[in-house]
Design an enzyme around this catalytic site. Sequence first.
Site, PDB file in Angstrom:
ATOM      1  N   TYR A 145      61.719 153.469 -25.557  1.00 33.27           N
ATOM      2  CA  TYR A 145      62.364 152.334 -26.327  1.00 33.27           C
ATOM      3  C   TYR A 145      61.301 151.272 -26.291  1.00 33.27           C
ATOM      4  O   TYR A 145      60.763 150.976 -25.325  1.00 33.27           O
ATOM      5  CB  TYR A 145      64.046 152.362 -26.016  1.00 33.27           C
ATOM      6  CG  TYR A 145      64.184 151.849 -26.748  1.00 33.27           C
ATOM      7  CD1 TYR A 145      65.139 151.842 -28.467  1.00 33.27           C
ATOM      8  CD2 TYR A 145      65.075 150.684 -26.511  1.00 33.27           C
ATOM      9  CE1 TYR A 145      65.394 151.480 -29.177  1.00 33.27           C
ATOM     10  CE2 TYR A 145      65.323 149.621 -27.000  1.00 33.27           C
ATOM     11  CZ  TYR A 145      66.208 150.125 -28.973  1.00 33.27           C
ATOM     12  OH  TYR A 145      66.938 149.756 -29.327  1.00 33.27           O
ATOM     13  N   ASP A 240      54.878 147.804 -22.196  1.00 32.62           N
ATOM     14  CA  ASP A 240      56.296 147.134 -22.445  1.00 32.62           C
ATOM     15  C   ASP A 240      57.257 147.182 -20.962  1.00 32.62           C
ATOM     16  O   ASP A 240      57.575 148.420 -19.867  1.00 32.62           O
ATOM     17  CB  ASP A 240      57.215 148.251 -22.956  1.00 32.62           C
ATOM     18  CG  ASP A 240      58.821 147.865 -23.460  1.00 32.62           C
ATOM     19  OD1 ASP A 240      58.973 147.058 -22.647  1.00 32.62           O
ATOM     20  OD2 ASP A 240      59.593 148.109 -24.227  1.00 32.62           O
ATOM     21  N   LYS A 268      65.267 140.888 -20.138  1.00 33.36           N
ATOM     22  CA  LYS A 268      66.735 141.578 -19.239  1.00 33.36           C
ATOM     23  C   LYS A 268      65.713 140.471 -17.549  1.00 33.36           C
ATOM     24  O   LYS A 268      66.605 138.824 -17.884  1.00 33.36           O
ATOM     25  CB  LYS A 268      66.100 143.320 -18.588  1.00 33.36           C
ATOM     26  CG  LYS A 268      66.194 143.976 -19.875  1.00 33.36           C
ATOM     27  CD  LYS A 268      66.330 145.075 -19.756  1.00 33.36           C
ATOM     28  CE  LYS A 268      66.262 146.526 -20.879  1.00 33.36           C
ATOM     29  NZ  LYS A 268      67.621 146.591 -21.166  1.00 33.36           N
TER      30      LYS A 268
END
Length: 432
Positions: A145, A240, A268
């Site tokens: 994702y 990523d 994050k």
Amino acid sequence: MDRDAYSKRLFEDAKRYIPGGVNSPVRAFRSVGSRPFFVRGACGSHIRDVDGNEYVDYVGSWGPMILGHAHPEVVEAICRAAEKGTSYGAPTEIEIEMARMISEAIPSVEMVRMVSSGTEAVMSAVRLARAFTGRSAVLKFEGCYHGHADPFLSGAGSGLATFGIPASPGVPPEVAGLTITVPYNNLDAVRTALDDHGQTIACIVIEAIAGNMGVVLPGEHFLSELRRLTEERKILLIFDEVITGFRLHYGGYQDLAGIRPDLTCLGKIIGGGLPVGAFGGRRDIMEMLAPSGPVYQAGTLSGNPLAMAAGVTTLKILKRENGYGRLEKNTSKLCAGMQRIAGENGIDAAINRSGSMFTLFFQPAAVIDYDSAKLSDTRRFGAYFNAMLQNGISLPPSQFEACFVSLAHTDEDFERTLEAFNKTMPGLRSPR
Ligand code: PMP
């Protein structure tokens, strides 16, 4: 009265004004056949709901809360920043500090641009890769994702290496058709895609350790071979590291793996729980961004002073405390305990772990890609999730997510977790 009467009422209210009652779909607990608890607050490793129930939290806001919730130094930094104004839309010194800290921690990141979410980071990195290479296609991996931008909401078509089809209404087939999706850990599929479409591929985007089909680790030479293949064909390699950045050690997973991607996406942890993303990498590529270059990218709240304060403080604490060894030891012990108890109860469980992130898949075989992850018994996962919650343990409400351990988790938390696990397993024995 129900133990979640107030949450239940709030969920009904929420559904009246917010689609599905939540601001991000997984929070609705649909895949575990249940409904969400509404949060009153969280501190350290514990989260409390509006009905007064308290849980040991392994969601950690989906990764950012590596220091635990409401770390006093982070809270103080946010408050101090807020007193001076919450947003200026003009440069501040702390943005340089953040960029320098990221760049020093992750050597491949020579320059970095701050944004407000992981989605924005990956979306912008791909635009840059397309501009730099003059090519349009993107190769990504099934089960990874990368946020909800159109190019990533594309499912695999049939066959090993295929152009995608829209995985959501609203994604034009023309856009999905520029994304090639191949199975994770499958170098043959990558080679086939490169042989067939290499001339049109701008970049390969990959979660260095996959966290969004549950935790799945890259095979031994998978990432290094991706690096070799991309270099050979002048395709950019984008890691990523929105989840893995500063999660597995101070820096990116790429340093542990000894691989230098061209671009890296972060989010994050570097925001300390505030909305943040970042993308960075090779200077010659990053210099193409406006205003130094022609590739447009911008953001009203990019480099927001509160987010920078929370992020810089979080990184300083991580560096100072160097708690990654402790996270590794604690998480490995917890997973070993779970594996043993599941075994004693005759429950098939494959646990994948990297540092302080892990997933227990309800199935006997090794999970190495999305197809094998999908073999898991998701009904059993739903029963497990709900029973653990009843016993005071909050897990991510889906089989295909990672649990996160923080530096605030204590031995007592782990004991409580294993006790709950011990109570839960016998109830899951019924056949699939
Ligand atoms: N990339 C990865 C690897 C992620 O896990 C996520 C979010 N879970 C994103 C990108 C998107 O980040 P955000 O939710 O901040 O947009």
